[in-house]
Design a protein around this motif. Structure first.
Motif, mmCIF file in Angstrom:
data_model
loop_
_atom_site.group_PDB
_atom_site.id
_atom_site.type_symbol
_atom_site.label_atom_id
_atom_site.label_comp_id
_atom_site.label_asym_id
_atom_site.label_seq_id
_atom_site.Cartn_x
_atom_site.Cartn_y
_atom_site.Cartn_z
ATOM 1 N N LEU A 61 0.838 -1.198 0.000
ATOM 2 C CA LEU A 61 0.000 0.000 0.000
ATOM 3 C C LEU A 61 0.877 1.254 0.000
ATOM 4 N N GLY A 62 1.988 1.223 0.774
ATOM 5 C CA GLY A 62 2.870 2.384 0.824
ATOM 6 C C GLY A 62 3.498 2.693 -0.519
ATOM 7 N N SER A 63 3.907 1.645 -1.260
ATOM 8 C CA SER A 63 4.508 1.882 -2.576
ATOM 9 C C SER A 63 3.486 2.444 -3.553
ATOM 10 N N GLN A 64 2.224 1.994 -3.427
ATOM 11 C CA GLN A 64 1.183 2.523 -4.307
ATOM 12 C C GLN A 64 0.886 3.991 -3.981
ATOM 13 N N ILE A 65 0.844 4.324 -2.688
ATOM 14 C CA ILE A 65 0.606 5.714 -2.288
ATOM 15 C C ILE A 65 1.758 6.600 -2.776
ATOM 16 N N ASN A 115 -5.615 12.406 -3.402
ATOM 17 C CA ASN A 115 -4.800 11.236 -3.729
ATOM 18 C C ASN A 115 -4.979 10.115 -2.707
ATOM 19 N N ILE A 116 -4.926 10.442 -1.423
ATOM 20 C CA ILE A 116 -4.975 9.399 -0.395
ATOM 21 C C ILE A 116 -6.341 8.731 -0.359
ATOM 22 N N LEU A 117 -7.413 9.472 -0.688
ATOM 23 C CA LEU A 117 -8.752 8.867 -0.646
ATOM 24 C C LEU A 117 -8.993 7.887 -1.786
ATOM 25 N N THR A 118 -8.122 7.880 -2.788
ATOM 26 C CA THR A 118 -8.261 6.853 -3.837
ATOM 27 C C THR A 118 -7.944 5.466 -3.287
ATOM 28 N N PHE A 119 -7.318 5.394 -2.103
ATOM 29 C CA PHE A 119 -6.968 4.106 -1.503
ATOM 30 C C PHE A 119 -7.942 3.719 -0.384
ATOM 31 N N GLU A 120 -9.110 4.337 -0.363
ATOM 32 C CA GLU A 120 -10.118 4.013 0.656
ATOM 33 C C GLU A 120 -10.423 2.509 0.677
ATOM 34 N N ALA A 121 -10.641 1.917 -0.511
ATOM 35 C CA ALA A 121 -10.960 0.484 -0.576
ATOM 36 C C ALA A 121 -9.784 -0.364 -0.100
ATOM 37 N N SER A 122 -8.557 0.080 -0.355
ATOM 38 C CA SER A 122 -7.377 -0.681 0.080
ATOM 39 C C SER A 122 -7.274 -0.712 1.601
ATOM 40 N N PHE A 123 -7.606 0.409 2.271
ATOM 41 C CA PHE A 123 -7.614 0.430 3.742
ATOM 42 C C PHE A 123 -8.578 -0.641 4.267
ATOM 43 N N VAL A 124 -9.784 -0.682 3.676
ATOM 44 C CA VAL A 124 -10.800 -1.646 4.129
ATOM 45 C C VAL A 124 -10.329 -3.070 3.857
ATOM 46 N N ASN A 142 0.886 17.490 6.591
ATOM 47 C CA ASN A 142 -0.018 18.623 6.366
ATOM 48 C C ASN A 142 -1.199 18.623 7.338
ATOM 49 N N ASN A 143 -0.984 18.146 8.544
ATOM 50 C CA ASN A 143 -1.959 18.266 9.637
ATOM 51 C C ASN A 143 -3.283 17.570 9.356
ATOM 52 N N PHE A 144 -3.258 16.377 8.725
ATOM 53 C CA PHE A 144 -4.478 15.568 8.659
ATOM 54 C C PHE A 144 -4.093 14.100 8.784
ATOM 55 N N ILE A 145 -5.066 13.287 9.174
ATOM 56 C CA ILE A 145 -4.862 11.848 9.346
ATOM 57 C C ILE A 145 -6.017 11.115 8.682
ATOM 58 N N THR A 146 -5.700 10.010 7.966
ATOM 59 C CA THR A 146 -6.700 9.110 7.384
ATOM 60 C C THR A 146 -6.618 7.807 8.159
ATOM 61 N N ILE A 147 -7.739 7.376 8.776
ATOM 62 C CA ILE A 147 -7.680 6.249 9.707
ATOM 63 C C ILE A 147 -8.857 5.318 9.470
ATOM 64 N N TYR A 148 -8.598 4.031 9.593
ATOM 65 C CA TYR A 148 -9.644 3.008 9.495
ATOM 66 C C TYR A 148 -9.376 1.966 10.578
ATOM 67 N N PRO A 149 -10.446 1.542 11.326
ATOM 68 C CA PRO A 149 -11.852 1.942 11.241
ATOM 69 C C PRO A 149 -12.058 3.416 11.633
ATOM 70 N N SER A 592 -10.592 -8.559 -10.764
ATOM 71 C CA SER A 592 -10.205 -8.340 -9.366
ATOM 72 C C SER A 592 -11.020 -7.182 -8.798
ATOM 73 N N ASP A 593 -11.335 -7.292 -7.513
ATOM 74 C CA ASP A 593 -12.031 -6.189 -6.830
ATOM 75 C C ASP A 593 -11.144 -4.961 -6.689
ATOM 76 N N LEU A 594 -9.831 -5.132 -6.888
ATOM 77 C CA LEU A 594 -8.894 -4.036 -6.678
ATOM 78 C C LEU A 594 -8.670 -3.196 -7.940
ATOM 79 N N THR A 595 -9.258 -3.612 -9.064
ATOM 80 C CA THR A 595 -9.112 -2.838 -10.308
ATOM 81 C C THR A 595 -10.356 -3.023 -11.165
ATOM 82 N N ASP A 596 -10.652 -2.005 -11.966
ATOM 83 C CA ASP A 596 -11.797 -2.090 -12.880
ATOM 84 C C ASP A 596 -11.417 -2.766 -14.190
ATOM 85 N N HIS A 597 -10.130 -2.991 -14.408
ATOM 86 C CA HIS A 597 -9.676 -3.558 -15.675
ATOM 87 C C HIS A 597 -9.890 -5.076 -15.709
ATOM 88 N N VAL A 598 -10.200 -5.597 -16.892
ATOM 89 C CA VAL A 598 -10.182 -7.029 -17.148
ATOM 90 C C VAL A 598 -8.786 -7.374 -17.676
#
Length: 656
Positions: A61-65, A115-124, A142-149, A592-598
Motif C-alpha cells: 500500500l505504501g509503494s502505491q501511495i 490522492n490518499i482517498l483513492t486508496f479508501e478500498a485498500s484500507f478496508v 499537512n496536519n491531517f490523518i486518514t484512519i480506518y476503522p 479483481s475487486d482491486l481494479t476495474d480492468h479485465v
C-alpha cells in the motif's frame, strides 16, 4: 514349595512391570518433548507469517501511495464539514480529519487528500485480511490523518500530539534516512484502545518526506493469538527487539510494559540473567523448562515456558494405562497360584482386577488360549456399546470393533495365531466406536503362559493416538502446500512425481510433465500491484484444474511458474491437453475487486513425456528447456521437447 514358586513368579512379574514401565516412561517423555517442539514451532511460524504479512501489505500500500503522490493528481471533490479549525471529509468508509491553517485548506493539501482517498478500498481490504489489527492510518505532515476503522475524535484532540509519538518519529528522515519499515516500543493508544505496538513506514513524494503509513496491534489482540495455543502445561511470551513483553498467553496488565527479565521473574520466578540463552534448545530453570525461538523474518522472540510438574504428570498419565493393564495381568496370574480358600480368594481378586481394568484409559481384553473373550474392561465395552455378558465366550474377532472390516478381521485372526505360536503383536489400527467415529489405536497382543510354557491367556490392550496422528498429518500437509494458491508446492509435486515413476516401473503407465510460465507477468504486478497479481495466481490455479482432467495434478513450482502432471497420458495426448490448457488461459478474462480492468494473460508451456532412461529431475530439466525455447520464440505456445531437438537427435543423459 508352592508358595515359593508363587512368590518367585510374582517377583519376576514385578520386575517385568518395572522394566516395561521404564521403557514406556522414556517413550512417553520423548513423545511429549516432540509435541512441545512441534507446538512451539507451529505457533512461532504463525506469528512470523502474521507479522510478515502485515509488513508486506503495508509496503504494498505504501509503494502505491508513493507512486500516486509522485506521478498522479486527482481532482479534489470532497465534501467537507468544518467546525472552527477542525475539518472532516464526509461520506467515506475511512475517517479523514485535519486542522486547517487559517481555517482554509491549501491546494497542495487538497491534492494530497484527493490522492490518499483513492486508496479508501485498500484500507478496508487490508483490515479484512488482517483481522487482528486495531488501526490502519496515514498521518500527513499537512496536519491531517486518514484512519480506518472510523473514529469520532476531533482533529485538534489528536493531531497536535500525534507527531511526537514514536510511530511517526522513528520513520522521519532524521531518525531513519534509509526509509525502512520500523516497529515501535510499547505505548498507550491516544484513542483509548490500550497498550499497543505499531509497524510504520515512511511515505515520500519524490525525495520529500510527507507522512507515515502505520498499522497498530494491541497487546491484548496479540495475546489472544497465544492464548488459543496455550494450555495448563505450556505458556508463551512474545518479546520485541526492545526486550519488552508484547504478548503473553496470560493477560498483560495494561500500562506495564515490563522488560523480559522483570516479567519472567515476577510471573514465573525465572532469572534469565543466570541462564545461558540457547536458541531452539530446551533448558531447565527452576520449576520450568524454557525454549527461546527467534522468529525467522521479524526481530521478535517467542519464549516457550513449560511447567515441569505438569509436564511430568502428563508423561506419567500416558504410561498409567500400561501400568494398570500389567497390574491387572499380575492379579490374574496371582489368582492362578492361590491354593488356600481358592473360591473366596478368586472372587476377591476378580473384584480387584475388574476395578483396576475399569479405571484404565486404554482398552484391555483378556482372551483364553483359543481366542475367546474372558473379560473386557469398561473402556472396551464403552467403545463397542455392549455388556460383558453379551460378548464373554465369543471369538475375539467376531465380537469387537473389527467386525465391520474384512481386512481388520483377518489381521486379528492372524494376530491370535501368531500369539499362540509364541510371538507378540504391536500395530497401529483404525477402530470405529458405536457412533461410527474413527479412532487410531496402538494395538498390542501377547501371551500369558504357565511355568511349563503352556498358553493360559492372551492379553490385548490399545492406547489411543488419534491426536498425535492428526497433528503430524496437519504439519505434513502444510509442508507440501503452497499457502497462496492452496495447491501442491514444489516438495508436494516431487512426491507425486516419484509416485508416478514407481507406477511406471510396476505397470508401464505413461505420464507427461508440463512446465507452464505466465508471459510478461512482471508487467501485471507493475501495472496493477502484487495483490492483484496474487489474485491472478490463485485464479489461474483454479482455471488450470478446471481445464485439465480430473486425475491430473496441478502444482506451483515457484513464482509464476506451475507444473502439471498428466497421468496415464502418452506424449501425443499430452500435446493435445497442453494446447487446450494454453487456449483456455489465453481466452480467460481475469477480474479483481482491486481494479476495474479485465486482465488477460498467456502461458508458454514446455512438455516432456517420461522415459525410464532418465530420472525425474532430468525429465523436468527437459521440459524446462522446452519452456524457455518457447519463451525465446514468441511465447504463448506449447513446445514439445522431442520436437524441439528433432526426433532423430540422441539425448545425452550426462548433459542433463
Amino acid at each position: 514349595m508352592k508358595c515359593n514358586n508363587k512368590c518367585l513368579v510374582n517377583m519376576i512379574l514385578i520386575i517385568l512391570l518395572i522394566i516395561a514401565s521404564v521403557i514406556q516412561l522414556n517413550s512417553a517423555y520423548v513423545q511429549e518433548m516432540s509435541e512441545i517442539n512441534l507446538r512451539s514451532v507451529y505457533i512461532s511460524r504463525n506469528l512470523d507469517e502474521l507479522l510478515v504479512s502485515s509488513i508486506q501489505q503495508l509496503e504494498l500500500l505504501g509503494s502505491q501511495i508513493t507512486g500516486i503522490m509522485s506521478d498522479h493528481q486527482y481532482a479534489y471533490k470532497e465534501n467537507l464539514y468544518k467546525e472552527g479549525e477542525n475539518y472532516e471529509v464526509l461520506g467515506k468508509s475511512v475517517s479523514l480529519i485535519g486542522i486547517a491553517e487559517n481555517k482554509e485548506l491549501k491546494q497542495e493539501v487538497k491534492d494530497e487528500i484527493a490522492n490518499i482517498l483513492t486508496f479508501e478500498a485498500s484500507f478496508v481490504k487490508i483490515k479484512q485480511n488482517l483481522a487482528n489489527i486495531e488501526w490502519l492510518y496515514y498521518l500527513s505532515q499537512n496536519n491531517f490523518i486518514t484512519i480506518y476503522p472510523k473514529t469520532t475524535h476531533k482533529a485538534n484532540t489528536i493531531i497536535p500530539v500525534t507527531y511526537d509519538f514514536e510511530f511517526f518519529q522513528i520513520v522521519s528522515p532524521q531518525m531513519d534516512p534509509n526509509k525502512h519499515v520500523k516497529f515501535t516500543k510499547v505505548y498507550e493508544d491516544q484513542l483509548g484502545k490500550g497498550s499497543m505496538i505499531t509497524i510504520s513506514m515512511p511515505i515520500y513524494k519524490k525525495d520529500q518526506f510527507i507522512g507515515a503509513l502505520s498499522i497498530d496491534y494491541t497487546l491484548e489482540g496479540l495475546s489472544d493469538l497465544l492464548k488459543f495455543e496455550s494450555n495448563e502445561m505450556m505458556n508463551y511470551v512474545l518479546i520485541n527487539e526492545y526486550d519488552q513483553v508484547i504478548a503473553t498467553s496470560n493477560n498483560i496488565v495494561e500500562g506495564k510494559y515490563q522488560e523480559t527479565d522483570a516479567y519472567l521473574n515476577s510471573k514465573y520466578g525465572i532469572d534469565l540473567k543466570e541462564v545461558e540463552r540457547r536458541k531452539h534448545e530446551l533448558f531447565t530453570n527452576g520449576d520450568y523448562y524454557i525454549m527461546i525461538i527467534p522468529l525467522a523474518d521479524v526481530p521478535f522472540e517467542v519464549y516457550v515456558i513449560v511447567n515441569r510438574m505438569t509436564f511430568y504428570i502428563t508423561v506419567l498419565s500416558k504410561i498409567l494405562p500400561i501400568i494398570i493393564s500389567l497390574l491387572g495381568i499380575i492379579i490374574i496370574l496371582s489368582l492362578y497360584f492361590k491354593t488356600i480358600n481358592i473360591n473366596d480368594s478368586l472372587e476377591k481378586s476378580e473384584r480387584k482386577f475388574k476395578y483396576v481394568f475399569d479405571q484404565s484409559a486404554a482398552y484391555a481384553v483378556i482372551l483364553d488360549s483359543s481366542g475367546n473373550i474372558v473379560y473386557a474392561n469398561q473402556q472396551a465395552l464403552n467403545m463397542i456399546g455392549r455388556n460383558i455378558e453379551d460378548i464373554r465366550g465369543q471369538y475375539f474377532s467376531n465380537a469387537m470393533w473389527w467386525a465391520y472390516s474384512l481386512d481388520l478381521n483377518l489381521f486379528i485372526d492372524e494376530a491370535i495365531k501368531e500369539v499362540i505360536n509364541g510371538f507378540s503383536i504391536k500395530k497401529d489400527v483404525i477402530l470405529r466406536d458405536i457412533h461410527k467415529k474413527e479412532h487410531v489405536y496402538t494395538l498390542s497382543m501377547f501371551g500369558i503362559r504357565d511355568d511349563f510354557g503352556n498358553l493360559d491367556y492372551i492379553a490385548t490392550t490399545g492406547n489411543e493416538i488419534t491426536d498425535r496422528i492428526e497433528m503430524e498429518s496437519k504439519l505434513e500437509g502444510l509442508s507440501k502446500t503452497d499457502l497462496l494458491t492452496q495447491t501442491f508446492n514444489r516438495r508436494g509435486m516431487y512426491e507425486i512425481l516419484d509416485q508416478s515413476v514407481n507406477l511406471y516401473k510396476r505397470k508401464q503407465t505413461p505420464f507427461v510433465i508440463l512446465i507452464c510460465d505466465i508471459d510478461f507477468f512482471k508487467n501485471v504486478n507493475d501495472m496493477y500491484g502484487h495483490m492483484v497479481g496474487d489474485e491472478i495466481l490463485s485464479g489461474l490455479v483454479l482455471l488450470l484444474k478446471k481445464s485439465a482432467r480430473p486425475y491430473d495434478v496441478v502444482g506451483r513450482w515457484g513464482g509464476e511458474e506451475f507444473t502439471i502432471l498428466l497421468q496415464d497420458t502418452t506424449e501425443e495426448e499430452g500435446v493435445i491437453v497442453a494446447e487446450r490448457i494454453r487456449r483456455a488461459v489465453s481466452q480467460h478474462p481475469f477480474k479483481s475487486d482491486l481494479t476495474d480492468h479485465v486482465i488477460y494473460i498467456s502461458l508458454t508451456i514446455g512438455l516432456k513425456s517420461y522415459e525410464p532412461d532418465f530420472d525425474i529431475r532430468q525429465i523436468l530439466k527437459m521440459a524446462d528447456d522446452a519452456l524457455y525455447h518457447g519463451k525465446k520464440n514468441g511465447r504463448n505456445q506449447v513446445v514439445n521437447y522431442v520436437s524441439m531437438i528433432g526426433k532423430t537427435d540422441a539425448v545425452d543423459k550426462d548433459e542433463l
